[in-house]
Scaffold this active site. Structure first.
Site, short mmCIF file in Angstrom:
data_model
loop_
_atom_site.label_atom_id
_atom_site.label_comp_id
_atom_site.label_asym_id
_atom_site.label_seq_id
_atom_site.Cartn_x
_atom_site.Cartn_y
_atom_site.Cartn_z
N ASP A 16 40.07 0.98 -12.51
CA ASP A 16 39.55 0.36 -13.72
C ASP A 16 40.35 0.89 -14.91
O ASP A 16 40.75 2.06 -14.92
CB ASP A 16 38.07 0.67 -13.91
CG ASP A 16 37.18 -0.07 -12.91
OD1 ASP A 16 37.58 -1.16 -12.46
OD2 ASP A 16 36.10 0.44 -12.59
N ASP A 21 36.95 -7.65 -12.08
CA ASP A 21 35.58 -7.70 -12.60
C ASP A 21 35.40 -8.89 -13.53
O ASP A 21 34.38 -9.58 -13.49
CB ASP A 21 35.24 -6.40 -13.34
CG ASP A 21 35.26 -5.18 -12.44
OD1 ASP A 21 35.02 -5.33 -11.24
OD2 ASP A 21 35.50 -4.07 -12.96
#
Length: 196
Positions: free
Chosen positions: A142, A156
């Protein structure tokens, strides 16, 4: 009347499904969206690992958006961090379900939605399968940071876009094959109409 205008209805009152050519076009669109977004996801993760330091934030748009590299063992937006193997198994099942549905899609908007969904699932699943600390236990990369929000990635975002498209199609009553649900079956009878 509708049949004469080129919009035939089936006997159940639902519009007929799209032609095989529409199905091929929609399927190609689904795969094109999936491949492009998966490449974007994996490329941006590679760049994040190459150019960012873990935990250090690089401002992009002042305090609104920054880049911060973190490794997430959990689900989207850092949820379920202690259930990596379970999440990986669920992602495998979800990918298989979307693959099966891809053979039925004849609606272009459904194709886009499922393409985003498959790219999102596959992007994070690739991390779980092939990144450290090991197969089926890999941590997801991330790197996009908003204020007061968990760090996330392109995959995401894809999953969230897919959820929006799927909700829109469901509300509109559009099926995977492009047919539209009848607004309401007119089967209700007036009170007392069955009295003899």
């Amino acid at each position: 009347m509708q049949a004469a205008r080129g919009a035939p209805l089936s006997s159940s009152g639902r519009s007929s499904p799209s032609r095989p050519g529409d199905r091929r076009t929609s399927r190609l669109l689904l795969w094109a969206v999936t491949v492009v977004l998966l490449v974007v996801d994996q490329t941006t993760k590679h760049l994040a690992e190459t150019h960012l330091v873990i935990g250090e934030t690089k401002p992009i748009l002042g305090d609104l958006l920054g880049l911060r590299l973190v490794y997430n063992p959990g689900a989207a937006f850092s949820m379920g961090t202690s259930a990596t193997e379970l999440l990986t198994g669920f992602a495998c099942i979800a990918a298989i379900v979307v693959l099966v549905l891809s053979f039925r899609v004849s609606s272009r908007l459904w194709a886009v939605g499922l393409g985003f969904l498959l790219a999102g699932i596959a992007g994070n699943l690739t991390d779980r399968l092939f990144r450290e600390p090991g197969f089926f236990r890999g941590h997801v990369v991330d790197f996009l940071a908003l204020p007061n929000f968990p760090v996330f990635n392109v995959a995401d975002m894809c999953i969230n876009v897919a959820a929006f498209v799927i909700i829109v199609q469901a509300v509109r009553g559009i099926r995977l094959d492009g047919s539209r649900e009848a607004a309401e079956e007119k089967t209700t009878e007036l009170p007392g109409s069955n009295d003899e």
